[in-house]
Scaffold this active site. Structure first.
Site, PDB file in Angstrom:
ATOM      1  CB  SER A  71      -1.036   0.241   1.050  1.00  0.00           C
ATOM      2  OG  SER A  71      -1.815   0.845   1.058  1.00  0.00           O
TER       3      SER A  71
ATOM      4  CG  HIS B  85      -5.756  -2.678   1.390  1.00  0.00           C
ATOM      5  ND1 HIS B  85      -5.262  -2.569   0.245  1.00  0.00           N
ATOM      6  CD2 HIS B  85      -5.214  -1.921   2.023  1.00  0.00           C
ATOM      7  CE1 HIS B  85      -4.230  -1.655   0.200  1.00  0.00           C
ATOM      8  NE2 HIS B  85      -4.031  -1.281   1.477  1.00  0.00           N
TER       9      HIS B  85
END
Length: 269
Positions: free
Chosen positions: A109, A244
């Site tokens: 990320s 995620h």
């Protein structure tokens, strides 16, 4: 050189060592390792998760997990105001180690963008680059699909937490904690401020190393094909089950560790 010159050299060396020790968590020192894997955390993340990876790799790979300012033992350190400053601090602390032996970067990320920016800086200024770049859960830096961060000065911590959670960006262990907003959001806010300063307008083949993208099947669509623009090396994409934070699932973690090991040990350098 004289005593004064020697003292200055010693002070410079000690300062560099201290800076590196603040930045890096390495749970298993492997001075005879052939390679180093440098891990960059997600927004608001600390060093401990990736530092634990060191026990999962074989003796040929030493793992450095980075600890950015404003968290863990660096909670009182002033945070970087922009990506350029953060990257410069990382490179100045790690340059000697990066010049010592082949290395690879892994970022998840926000950490993907920091690792990419660091790789580009190293190549442009020092002619160094990773033998492999591993990106996880991130749009390409020049992607027009990348979500816009809300105006950070105008949103409360609670609103920012809700926005991040809507994107799947809150680690699972934080969702049930009553102190999540108080503890998690301040470092996340600072990392997002850095992220907003990062611009990659001309990405075409700024690197030449191979690149791998990992992504969760239930995460937002990250248009991973666009990562192919940033390097002339081979780009590979792997979609793994989960959202995620798919990389926290033990089976996915095992796959990632095994894949990284094969890539690093078979890399040309």
């Amino acid at each position: 050189m004289g005593m004064l010159g020697e003292n200055r050299c010693n002070l410079g060396f000690l300062s560099a060592v201290f800076s590196m020790e603040k930045l890096v968590m390495c749970l298993h020192r492997r001075p005879d390792a052939v390679y180093r894997l440098i891990c960059f955390p997600w927004a608001g993340g600390g060093a401990f998760h990736f530092a634990q990876w060191s026990s999962l790799f074989n003796s040929s790979i030493e793992v450095y997990s980075l600890r950015f300012p404003g968290r863990e033992s660096r909670v009182k350190d002033p945070c970087a105001q922009d990506m350029t400053t953060l990257v410069s601090d990382i490179v100045s602390s790690l340059l000697k180690d990066l010049q010592e032996k082949p290395f690879a970067f892994f970022g998840h990320s926000f950490g993907s963008y920091v690792s990419f920016a660091t790789a580009v800086h190293l190549k442009e200024k020092y002619g160094l680059q990773p033998v492999h770049l591993f990106m996880s859960g991130a749009y390409a830096p020049h992607s027009k699909s990348r979500p816009s961060v809300p105006p950070l000065k105008d949103v409360s911590d609670e609103e920012l937490f809700s926005w991040i959670n809507s994107l799947g960006g809150v680690p699972p262990e934080w969702l049930q904690r009553e102190d999540a907003v108080k503890l998690l959001i301040p470092p996340v806010r600072r990392d997002l401020e850095v992220f907003q300063t990062f611009v990659c307008a001309e990405p075409k083949n700024v690197l030449s190393c191979d690149l791998t993208c990992f992504d969760g099947s239930e995460d937002l669509t990250h248009d991973l094909e666009e990562w192919k623009d940033v390097t002339s090396g081979e780009t590979t994409i792997h979609e793994l089950p989960g959202g995620h934070f798919f990389l926290l699932e033990p089976s996915n973690e095992t796959f990632i560790i095994d894949y990284i090991t094969k890539c690093i040990e078979n890399a040309d350098f």
